[in-house]
Design a protein around this motif. Structure first.
Motif, PDB file in Angstrom:
ATOM      1  N   TYR A   1      59.674  66.694   1.325  1.00 44.18           N
ATOM      2  CA  TYR A   1      60.106  66.102   2.596  1.00 44.18           C
ATOM      3  C   TYR A   1      61.551  66.500   2.915  1.00 44.18           C
ATOM      4  O   TYR A   1      61.866  66.864   4.044  1.00 44.18           O
ATOM      5  N   GLY A   2      62.416  66.460   1.917  1.00 39.84           N
ATOM      6  CA  GLY A   2      63.811  66.872   2.116  1.00 39.84           C
ATOM      7  C   GLY A   2      63.907  68.339   2.493  1.00 39.84           C
ATOM      8  O   GLY A   2      64.681  68.714   3.378  1.00 39.84           O
ATOM      9  N   PHE A   3      63.109  69.174   1.840  1.00 36.06           N
ATOM     10  CA  PHE A   3      63.078  70.595   2.179  1.00 36.06           C
ATOM     11  C   PHE A   3      62.627  70.770   3.623  1.00 36.06           C
ATOM     12  O   PHE A   3      63.217  71.537   4.387  1.00 36.06           O
ATOM     13  N   TRP A   4      61.578  70.064   4.023  1.00 35.68           N
ATOM     14  CA  TRP A   4      61.074  70.148   5.390  1.00 35.68           C
ATOM     15  C   TRP A   4      62.137  69.701   6.398  1.00 35.68           C
ATOM     16  O   TRP A   4      62.344  70.354   7.425  1.00 35.68           O
ATOM     17  N   LEU A   5      62.824  68.583   6.106  1.00 40.22           N
ATOM     18  CA  LEU A   5      63.866  68.091   7.016  1.00 40.22           C
ATOM     19  C   LEU A   5      64.997  69.097   7.185  1.00 40.22           C
ATOM     20  O   LEU A   5      65.456  69.348   8.299  1.00 40.22           O
ATOM     21  N   ARG A   6      65.444  69.682   6.093  1.00 44.98           N
ATOM     22  CA  ARG A   6      66.523  70.670   6.181  1.00 44.98           C
ATOM     23  C   ARG A   6      66.083  71.897   6.977  1.00 44.98           C
ATOM     24  O   ARG A   6      66.841  72.434   7.773  1.00 44.98           O
ATOM     25  N   ARG A   7      64.853  72.311   6.755  1.00 49.16           N
ATOM     26  CA  ARG A   7      64.315  73.464   7.488  1.00 49.16           C
ATOM     27  C   ARG A   7      64.232  73.147   8.979  1.00 49.16           C
ATOM     28  O   ARG A   7      64.583  73.968   9.822  1.00 49.16           O
ATOM     29  N   GLN A   8      63.788  71.959   9.321  1.00 50.89           N
ATOM     30  CA  GLN A   8      63.697  71.561  10.729  1.00 50.89           C
ATOM     31  C   GLN A   8      65.075  71.504  11.370  1.00 50.89           C
ATOM     32  O   GLN A   8      65.235  71.889  12.528  1.00 50.89           O
ATOM     33  N   ASN A   9      66.058  71.038  10.623  1.00 46.32           N
ATOM     34  CA  ASN A   9      67.424  70.986  11.158  1.00 46.32           C
ATOM     35  C   ASN A   9      67.966  72.387  11.413  1.00 46.32           C
ATOM     36  O   ASN A   9      68.636  72.625  12.408  1.00 46.32           O
ATOM     37  N   ARG A  10      67.673  73.325  10.507  1.00 48.01           N
ATOM     38  CA  ARG A  10      68.127  74.709  10.711  1.00 48.01           C
ATOM     39  C   ARG A  10      67.413  75.341  11.899  1.00 48.01           C
ATOM     40  O   ARG A  10      68.025  76.025  12.698  1.00 48.01           O
ATOM     41  N   LEU A  11      66.112  75.108  12.012  1.00 48.56           N
ATOM     42  CA  LEU A  11      65.333  75.691  13.097  1.00 48.56           C
ATOM     43  C   LEU A  11      65.656  75.052  14.441  1.00 48.56           C
ATOM     44  O   LEU A  11      65.503  75.686  15.478  1.00 48.56           O
ATOM     45  N   GLY A  12      66.081  73.807  14.422  1.00 44.52           N
ATOM     46  CA  GLY A  12      66.291  73.065  15.655  1.00 44.52           C
ATOM     47  C   GLY A  12      67.632  73.269  16.318  1.00 44.52           C
ATOM     48  O   GLY A  12      67.877  72.717  17.389  1.00 44.52           O
ATOM     49  N   LYS A  13      68.518  74.036  15.740  1.00 44.31           N
ATOM     50  CA  LYS A  13      69.830  74.262  16.347  1.00 44.31           C
ATOM     51  C   LYS A  13      69.628  74.951  17.696  1.00 44.31           C
ATOM     52  O   LYS A  13      68.996  75.979  17.799  1.00 44.31           O
TER      53      LYS A  13
END
Length: 132
Positions: A65-77
């Motif tokens: 879940y933490g990996f997914w959240l970090r990935r979403q934050n990077r993709l969402g910029k």
């Protein structure tokens, strides 16, 4: 706002997702502490492998879940309409809450029912589900 320099509390930005992520890590450590204390200071016979396996399941799913959240934050910029990401985050959070409910139910079953220390975690999980 100042962020505490604790390694597993990192800035995450998808609504209640960061809060759930942190709460699940605290649950992992709380569950470990509970079975250790119960194993040492009570006469209960605990099924250690099964209980530790359930805690490991929570830890593994939370790391993912933490990996997914970090990935979403990077993709969402730079994304103007993050509604799809937020909806996906809500679906994932709901799924994790269901996993936690099943896991805690199994812990209650394996450790003697409602009269054991895991009942506290169970009711906290129900309250969090109601809030989310």
């Amino acid at each position: 706002m100042h962020v505490l320099p604790i390694p597993f509390i990192t800035p995450l930005h998808l609504g209640t997702s960061a809060w759930l992520y942190r709460l699940r890590w605290f649950a992992v450590f709380g569950q470990l502490a509970t079975i250790v204390v119960a194993g040492i200071f009570t006469s209960w016979r605990l099924n250690w492998p099964a209980l530790l396996g359930l805690i490991a399941l929570t830890a593994i799913t939370n790391a993912g879940y933490g990996f997914w959240l970090r990935r979403q934050n990077r993709l969402g910029k730079g994304v103007e309409k993050p509604t799809d990401r937020v909806a996906e985050a809500d679906t994932l959070a709901t799924s994790l809450m269901m996993v936690d409910l099943v896991t805690l139910t199994a812990m209650l079953y394996l450790s003697g029912g409602i009269d054991n220390p895991f009942s506290l975690f169970y009711f906290v999980n129900l309250a969090v589900g109601g809030v989310i």
